[in-house]
Design a protein around this motif. Structure first.
Motif, PDB file in Angstrom:
ATOM      1  N   THR A 123      43.094  41.493  47.861  1.00  0.00           N
ATOM      2  CA  THR A 123      41.943  41.236  46.985  1.00  0.00           C
ATOM      3  C   THR A 123      41.857  42.269  45.866  1.00  0.00           C
ATOM      4  O   THR A 123      41.412  41.953  44.758  1.00  0.00           O
ATOM      5  CB  THR A 123      40.634  41.196  47.785  1.00  0.00           C
ATOM      6  OG1 THR A 123      40.457  42.421  48.505  1.00  0.00           O
ATOM      7  CG2 THR A 123      40.637  40.040  48.773  1.00  0.00           C
ATOM      8  N   ASP A 124      42.294  43.503  46.129  1.00  0.00           N
ATOM      9  CA  ASP A 124      42.371  44.492  45.048  1.00  0.00           C
ATOM     10  C   ASP A 124      43.410  44.074  44.008  1.00  0.00           C
ATOM     11  O   ASP A 124      43.210  44.249  42.799  1.00  0.00           O
ATOM     12  CB  ASP A 124      42.723  45.872  45.608  1.00  0.00           C
ATOM     13  CG  ASP A 124      41.545  46.564  46.279  1.00  0.00           C
ATOM     14  OD1 ASP A 124      40.416  46.038  46.200  1.00  0.00           O
ATOM     15  OD2 ASP A 124      41.749  47.632  46.897  1.00  0.00           O
ATOM     16  N   ASN A 138      35.672  45.887  50.955  1.00  0.00           N
ATOM     17  CA  ASN A 138      36.980  46.547  51.037  1.00  0.00           C
ATOM     18  C   ASN A 138      36.860  47.985  51.511  1.00  0.00           C
ATOM     19  O   ASN A 138      37.787  48.528  52.121  1.00  0.00           O
ATOM     20  CB  ASN A 138      37.675  46.482  49.676  1.00  0.00           C
ATOM     21  CG  ASN A 138      38.301  45.121  49.437  1.00  0.00           C
ATOM     22  OD1 ASN A 138      38.114  44.190  50.223  1.00  0.00           O
ATOM     23  ND2 ASN A 138      39.047  44.991  48.354  1.00  0.00           N
ATOM     24  N   ALA A 143      37.277  36.591  41.550  1.00  0.00           N
ATOM     25  CA  ALA A 143      38.040  37.603  42.293  1.00  0.00           C
ATOM     26  C   ALA A 143      37.146  38.710  42.834  1.00  0.00           C
ATOM     27  O   ALA A 143      37.411  39.254  43.914  1.00  0.00           O
ATOM     28  CB  ALA A 143      39.132  38.194  41.402  1.00  0.00           C
ATOM     29  N   LYS A 187      43.562  42.382  53.736  1.00  0.00           N
ATOM     30  CA  LYS A 187      42.397  41.888  52.993  1.00  0.00           C
ATOM     31  C   LYS A 187      42.127  42.757  51.778  1.00  0.00           C
ATOM     32  O   LYS A 187      42.000  42.264  50.652  1.00  0.00           O
ATOM     33  CB  LYS A 187      41.181  41.841  53.927  1.00  0.00           C
ATOM     34  CG  LYS A 187      39.977  41.094  53.360  1.00  0.00           C
ATOM     35  CD  LYS A 187      39.017  41.981  52.605  1.00  0.00           C
ATOM     36  CE  LYS A 187      37.794  41.218  52.132  1.00  0.00           C
ATOM     37  NZ  LYS A 187      36.855  42.049  51.357  1.00  0.00           N
ATOM     38  N   GLY A 223      42.735  36.364  47.690  1.00  0.00           N
ATOM     39  CA  GLY A 223      43.018  37.437  46.741  1.00  0.00           C
ATOM     40  C   GLY A 223      44.351  37.221  46.049  1.00  0.00           C
ATOM     41  O   GLY A 223      44.491  37.431  44.836  1.00  0.00           O
ATOM     42  N   SER A 224      45.340  36.779  46.823  1.00  0.00           N
ATOM     43  CA  SER A 224      46.646  36.473  46.250  1.00  0.00           C
ATOM     44  C   SER A 224      46.553  35.317  45.262  1.00  0.00           C
ATOM     45  O   SER A 224      47.238  35.306  44.231  1.00  0.00           O
ATOM     46  CB  SER A 224      47.626  36.125  47.379  1.00  0.00           C
ATOM     47  OG  SER A 224      48.916  35.876  46.879  1.00  0.00           O
ATOM     48  N   ALA A 271      50.490  41.054  46.914  1.00  0.00           N
ATOM     49  CA  ALA A 271      49.387  40.378  47.604  1.00  0.00           C
ATOM     50  C   ALA A 271      49.921  39.327  48.569  1.00  0.00           C
ATOM     51  O   ALA A 271      49.459  39.212  49.715  1.00  0.00           O
ATOM     52  CB  ALA A 271      48.449  39.734  46.583  1.00  0.00           C
ATOM     53  N   GLY A 318      44.227  40.990  43.330  1.00  0.00           N
ATOM     54  CA  GLY A 318      43.635  39.878  42.595  1.00  0.00           C
ATOM     55  C   GLY A 318      42.703  40.361  41.504  1.00  0.00           C
ATOM     56  O   GLY A 318      42.722  39.859  40.369  1.00  0.00           O
ATOM     57  N   PHE A 356      35.850  38.296  46.377  1.00  0.00           N
ATOM     58  CA  PHE A 356      36.804  38.478  47.474  1.00  0.00           C
ATOM     59  C   PHE A 356      36.776  39.909  48.007  1.00  0.00           C
ATOM     60  O   PHE A 356      37.054  40.146  49.182  1.00  0.00           O
ATOM     61  CB  PHE A 356      38.230  38.149  47.018  1.00  0.00           C
ATOM     62  CG  PHE A 356      38.446  36.710  46.637  1.00  0.00           C
ATOM     63  CD1 PHE A 356      37.888  35.686  47.378  1.00  0.00           C
ATOM     64  CD2 PHE A 356      39.215  36.387  45.529  1.00  0.00           C
ATOM     65  CE1 PHE A 356      38.088  34.356  47.031  1.00  0.00           C
ATOM     66  CE2 PHE A 356      39.431  35.064  45.172  1.00  0.00           C
ATOM     67  CZ  PHE A 356      38.864  34.043  45.921  1.00  0.00           C
ATOM     68  N   GLN A 357      36.470  40.867  47.135  1.00  0.00           N
ATOM     69  CA  GLN A 357      36.434  42.267  47.563  1.00  0.00           C
ATOM     70  C   GLN A 357      35.199  42.587  48.397  1.00  0.00           C
ATOM     71  O   GLN A 357      35.146  43.625  49.057  1.00  0.00           O
ATOM     72  CB  GLN A 357      36.453  43.189  46.345  1.00  0.00           C
ATOM     73  CG  GLN A 357      37.747  43.158  45.549  1.00  0.00           C
ATOM     74  CD  GLN A 357      37.703  44.132  44.387  1.00  0.00           C
ATOM     75  OE1 GLN A 357      36.762  44.135  43.584  1.00  0.00           O
ATOM     76  NE2 GLN A 357      38.714  44.974  44.285  1.00  0.00           N
TER      77      GLN A 357
END
Length: 503
Positions: A434-435, A476, A466, A430, A307-308, A352, A437, A469-470
């Motif tokens: 990811t949020d 999430n 991206a 996490k 996410g970063s 992140a 990102g 990733f969530q």
């Protein structure tokens, strides 16, 4: 001013000092050699991007879009050639032995250019974490040495993590959900092993992996009590590959279907089952919960680093565009609104990074591999060549006693507060990273306007990547609930999380 006993009592009050100050606690405990390792790993990742990823991401993404069944072996072989698949495997199993604390910065750098390439490397270590979480030292040693040998011979040997099922994504990740009837991968005990029937889906890089860390259940209706962990190798009778998912993002990181039809897995390929855990004081359900907590505590920090990477990559593309583009006769980057937007994106990337770093610190001190960060052991492993360790560790890892004592330490002597801390922070970092990102991906497109939707500008790919990733490694939303369960619920007596009323 204040006594030691008063200090201890006050800092045990919620929120606890140990839960709040992971990086500060690590300052004195973490070996200083880790800093040098992380610096080296970041430099290696940047050189890899400069020489390979930056010039290939666009072609790779288009190739996967035009032919979703394409297998990107060229990327895997390049990573294998550079020994990326043994970097974070401990030296006791023949690997390079770099600190697991370095995997986040390493993957963030590569992922900031192409998430798919980073995932083709990173998801292999999810397989390793699943393998290691069983504390079956014999099989962990055997599989890891095949990975190392694959780097020497030029034949990549990757591991996949086979848990998700057609009707059980999140349901397979929490013991509270495992008994709701959605699990279907059945392991029937037969003479000499297990007969497995079922399907696994969305298995990252399944088609590219040699070993698959499989989770099946002797009674799917009681999954939390009947979980069996196995190591299944390509070519095993009854095991085959199914379809490859057609995804919106991370296209080169395949999402595979694994099919098991009367697949016989011999007892010597069983990582952990009820028979092997019979001598432990914890119940099978508690052991399942502990294994999953250890896996997610580690893997979600890795996804946070992804996410970063999206936040960093989106910021870099927006900054490049703003520096190269003129609006009203002057560079876009000189406009005040653009500077404010770029500052916000820089902040998101920094938040992140701080999040996953904090998670990595906590996991390094309290998680599954904390022993590797004990200073004397760390420095002994760091400076002892594998050639000297192998003659000692190979026979030790094969001993049944080594697995037994490892499991006693990992399962029976573990601090439950540390499990809450590592698992809770794994979820927290996490969804935070990811949020960030995803937010930066949207902001990059907004800053770039119509140009941002062009594939050549890179930003639209980062946004597509991206979003995934969530979703994976627990949505999430479910990770937020896990933070409540692990870190918040104890401050609310009588409050249940994942309770039957909510299922």
């Amino acid at each position: 001013m204040i006594s030691r006993s008063q200090t201890k009592a006050l800092l045990e009050r919620e929120p606890k000092f140990d839960d709040m100050m992971g990086s500060l606690r690590a300052t004195g405990k973490q070996p200083k050699g880790v800093i040098g390792e992380v610096r080296k790993l970041m430099a290696v990742a940047r050189r890899f991007n400069d020489s390979y990823t930056s010039g290939y991401w666009r072609e790779l993404d288009l190739k996967m879009h035009e032919d979703p069944d394409y297998l990107p072996w060229e990327v895997v072989k390049k990573a294998n050639e550079l020994n990326f698949y043994s970097l974070f495997i401990p030296k006791i199993f023949g690997g390079k032995g770099y600190s697991i604390s370095g995997i986040g910065p390493f993957l963030e750098e590569i992922g900031s250019v192409c998430a798919s390439v980073a995932n083709l490397i990173g998801v292999h270590y999810l397989g390793f974490v699943g393998l290691a979480a069983s504390w079956n030292m014999r099989l962990t040693d055997m599989v890891c040495r095949e990975v190392v040998n694959g780097e020497k011979t030029g034949e990549p040997c990757l591991m996949s993590f086979a848990m998700t099922e057609p009707d059980a994504g999140t349901d397979s990740q929490n013991v509270e959900f495992m008994d709701t009837g959605s699990l279907a991968c059945h392991a029937e005990k037969v003479e000499g092993g297990y007969k497995v029937n079922g399907t696994k889906i969305f298995i990252s890089c399944g088609h590219l992996s040699t070993w698959h860390i499989l989770f099946a259940y002797t009674d799917p209706a009681k999954g939390s009590e009947s979980m069996v962990m196995m190591a299944v190798k390509n070519g095993t009778k009854g095991f085959s590959f199914g379809k490859k998912e057609k995804k919106m993002g991370q296209k080169a990181s395949l999402a595979s279907e694994l099919v098991f039809k009367d697949c016989f897995v011999p007892d010597d390929m069983v990582l952990l089952d009820k028979t092997q855990s019979a001598g432990l004081s914890r119940s099978p359900r508690d052991i399942t919960e502990l294994i999953l907590a250890n896996i997610w505590a580690a893997s979600r920090v890795g996804v946070a680093a992804f996410g970063s990477s999206a936040a960093k990559g989106a910021f870099e593309q927006a900054l490049r565009f703003a520096s190269e583009t003129e609006v009203d006769g002057r560079p876009l980057v000189t406009h005040e609104w653009c500077q404010a937007m770029l500052a916000e994106m820089y902040k998101n990337a920094a938040v992140a990074r701080m999040a996953y770093s904090e998670g990595a610190y906590i996991n390094g001190m309290d998680g599954m591999v904390k022993m590797l960060n004990i200073k004397p052991l760390y420095y002994m492993m760091k400076y002892t060549p594998v050639s000297l360790l192998d003659p000692i560790m190979k026979p030790i890892n094969k001993m049944g006693f080594t697995t037994w004592i490892s499991r006693k330490i990992a399962f029976d002597w573990v601090d439950d507060a540390a499990v809450d801390r590592t698992d809770g922070w794994g979820s927290l970092v996490k969804f935070t990273a990811t949020d960030m990102g995803m937010q930066n991906g949207r902001m990059a497109l907004e800053l770039m306007g119509g140009a941002g939707v062009r594939h050549s500008e890179h930003a639209e790919k980062i946004l597509r990547d991206a979003k995934l990733f969530q979703i994976y490694e627990g949505t999430n939303q479910i990770n937020r609930i896990n933070v409540f369960k692990r870190l918040v619920a104890r401050t609310c007596p009588g409050t249940e999380c994942f309770c039957s009323a909510n299922l």
